[in-house]
Design a protein around this motif. Structure first.
Motif, mmCIF file in Angstrom:
data_model
loop_
_atom_site.group_PDB
_atom_site.id
_atom_site.type_symbol
_atom_site.label_atom_id
_atom_site.label_comp_id
_atom_site.label_asym_id
_atom_site.label_seq_id
_atom_site.Cartn_x
_atom_site.Cartn_y
_atom_site.Cartn_z
ATOM 1 N N ALA A 161 9.538 64.586 13.155
ATOM 2 C CA ALA A 161 8.861 63.376 12.680
ATOM 3 C C ALA A 161 7.841 62.887 13.699
ATOM 4 O O ALA A 161 6.713 62.498 13.334
ATOM 5 C CB ALA A 161 9.893 62.281 12.398
ATOM 6 N N HIS B 205 9.387 52.298 8.418
ATOM 7 C CA HIS B 205 10.409 52.746 7.474
ATOM 8 C C HIS B 205 11.350 53.772 8.106
ATOM 9 O O HIS B 205 12.565 53.731 7.890
ATOM 10 C CB HIS B 205 9.752 53.329 6.221
ATOM 11 C CG HIS B 205 9.207 52.298 5.289
ATOM 12 N ND1 HIS B 205 10.010 51.471 4.529
ATOM 13 C CD2 HIS B 205 7.931 51.933 5.001
ATOM 14 C CE1 HIS B 205 9.262 50.649 3.817
ATOM 15 N NE2 HIS B 205 7.993 50.903 4.074
ATOM 16 N N ARG B 206 10.793 54.684 8.884
ATOM 17 C CA ARG B 206 11.637 55.699 9.528
ATOM 18 C C ARG B 206 12.580 55.047 10.540
ATOM 19 O O ARG B 206 13.764 55.408 10.619
ATOM 20 C CB ARG B 206 10.771 56.760 10.217
ATOM 21 C CG ARG B 206 11.602 57.832 10.927
ATOM 22 C CD ARG B 206 10.753 58.995 11.383
ATOM 23 N NE ARG B 206 9.758 58.631 12.371
ATOM 24 C CZ ARG B 206 10.007 58.466 13.670
ATOM 25 N NH1 ARG B 206 11.249 58.573 14.130
ATOM 26 N NH2 ARG B 206 9.031 58.176 14.507
ATOM 27 N N ASP C 149 3.322 51.828 9.113
ATOM 28 C CA ASP C 149 4.262 51.635 8.000
ATOM 29 C C ASP C 149 5.251 52.800 7.923
ATOM 30 O O ASP C 149 6.446 52.590 7.669
ATOM 31 C CB ASP C 149 3.494 51.504 6.696
ATOM 32 C CG ASP C 149 4.357 50.939 5.574
ATOM 33 O OD1 ASP C 149 4.994 49.896 5.779
ATOM 34 O OD2 ASP C 149 4.407 51.559 4.492
ATOM 35 N N THR C 150 4.761 54.015 8.157
ATOM 36 C CA THR C 150 5.646 55.183 8.186
ATOM 37 C C THR C 150 6.672 55.051 9.301
ATOM 38 O O THR C 150 7.870 55.302 9.107
ATOM 39 C CB THR C 150 4.825 56.467 8.383
ATOM 40 O OG1 THR C 150 3.892 56.601 7.308
ATOM 41 C CG2 THR C 150 5.727 57.696 8.427
ATOM 42 N N LEU C 151 6.211 54.642 10.483
ATOM 43 C CA LEU C 151 7.104 54.465 11.621
ATOM 44 C C LEU C 151 8.124 53.371 11.350
ATOM 45 O O LEU C 151 9.307 53.498 11.704
ATOM 46 C CB LEU C 151 6.280 54.130 12.869
ATOM 47 C CG LEU C 151 7.048 53.834 14.153
ATOM 48 C CD1 LEU C 151 7.900 55.027 14.579
ATOM 49 C CD2 LEU C 151 6.075 53.443 15.269
ATOM 50 N N LEU D 80 -1.153 52.757 8.091
ATOM 51 C CA LEU D 80 -0.305 53.697 7.374
ATOM 52 C C LEU D 80 0.682 54.372 8.330
ATOM 53 O O LEU D 80 1.867 54.544 8.014
ATOM 54 C CB LEU D 80 -1.161 54.747 6.672
ATOM 55 C CG LEU D 80 -0.399 55.814 5.870
ATOM 56 C CD1 LEU D 80 0.446 55.174 4.777
ATOM 57 C CD2 LEU D 80 -1.384 56.823 5.271
ATOM 58 N N VAL D 81 0.198 54.758 9.522
ATOM 59 C CA VAL D 81 1.085 55.318 10.547
ATOM 60 C C VAL D 81 2.175 54.315 10.908
ATOM 61 O O VAL D 81 3.355 54.658 11.011
ATOM 62 C CB VAL D 81 0.281 55.715 11.806
ATOM 63 C CG1 VAL D 81 1.218 56.076 12.954
ATOM 64 C CG2 VAL D 81 -0.650 56.887 11.508
ATOM 65 N N GLN E 282 4.642 65.085 13.754
ATOM 66 C CA GLN E 282 3.776 64.846 12.607
ATOM 67 C C GLN E 282 3.022 63.527 12.746
ATOM 68 O O GLN E 282 1.807 63.459 12.499
ATOM 69 C CB GLN E 282 4.606 64.855 11.327
ATOM 70 C CG GLN E 282 3.778 64.695 10.063
ATOM 71 C CD GLN E 282 4.626 64.809 8.807
ATOM 72 O OE1 GLN E 282 5.857 64.873 8.873
ATOM 73 N NE2 GLN E 282 3.988 64.838 7.660
ATOM 74 N N GLU E 283 3.728 62.476 13.143
ATOM 75 C CA GLU E 283 3.095 61.169 13.282
ATOM 76 C C GLU E 283 2.090 61.164 14.431
ATOM 77 O O GLU E 283 1.014 60.549 14.333
ATOM 78 C CB GLU E 283 4.165 60.102 13.477
ATOM 79 C CG GLU E 283 5.031 59.886 12.243
ATOM 80 C CD GLU E 283 6.264 59.059 12.518
ATOM 81 O OE1 GLU E 283 6.305 58.354 13.564
ATOM 82 O OE2 GLU E 283 7.218 59.095 11.716
#
Length: 208
Positions: free
Chosen positions: A189, A94-95, A90-92, A87-88, A192-193
């Protein structure tokens, strides 16, 4: 089922000002492991000219970091097993893709003919180069061989730690409003990550 195609890397636009020292390397070529990705990032950090405008150098470094972040995320999504770290990643991913698209126009603007690409402040230039040495030392921190998930978390920690150094330096010394805004967003960002990664490391630490 047809195999999913790998998204094409977002390449930085060509430089528009022939007077500028062409010192920046191309984006990382999607190495296969976090260890290689961080090593490539470490080598690219100092690939700039000390006479260049520090705000412009920061933009190039931000592109380099987002390309490396995309590589790190894709490596974890290929090899990693832990759902929280995926999940981390995938967030990275997309960002990084979103920010690279945003940086394209800014890069074109600051390299347009007649742009102020040279540094006018020795203090700012010196401060940035000193921080880049710290960034490089941070990225060179040894990480022991381990599982793909554990190595990803360790190298991602170095990625965030060094990136926060750069963001903080831009917020302190930067002059361009757009770059300072990008640095502020990037800082938030990353914090948070990184908290999510540190929480995972604490939860899975078997040495305590």
């Amino acid at each position: 089922m047809p195999q999913a195609t790998k998204p094409a890397p977002v390449l930085p636009p060509a430089h528009g000002d022939a007077r500028e020292p062409l010192t920046h390397a191309d984006a990382p070529s999607d190495p296969t492991t976090p260890r290689r990705i961080i090593a490539t990032l470490r080598e690219g950090v100092l690939d700039n000219s000390p006479v260049e405008n520090p705000d412009h150098i920061f933009t190039h470094l931000l592109e380099l970091y987002h390309h490396s972040g995309l590589d790190l995320a894709q490596a974890q999504l290929r090899q990693g097993k832990d759902p929280q770290l995926r999940l981390v990643a995938d967030t990275l991913r997309h960002r990084s893709q979103r920010n690279l698209a945003q940086l394209g126009k800014l890069d074109l603007d600051q390299h347009s003919p007649g742009a102020d690409f040279r540094s006018t402040s020795p203090t700012r230039a010196r401060a940035l180069q000193q921080v880049l040495q710290r960034v490089r030392r941070t990225l060179a921190t040894p990480v022991k061989n381990n599982s793909p998930d554990q190595e990803f978390a360790a190298f991602l920690g170095l990625y965030y730690q060094s990136g926060l150094l750069l963001a903080g330096t831009q917020l302190r010394y930067g002059r361009e409003v757009k770059q300072k805004d990008l640095a502020k967003q990037w800082q938030a960002a990353q914090q948070q990550e990184w908290q999510a990664v540190k929480a995972w490391q604490q939860a899975t630490d078997t040495t305590r």
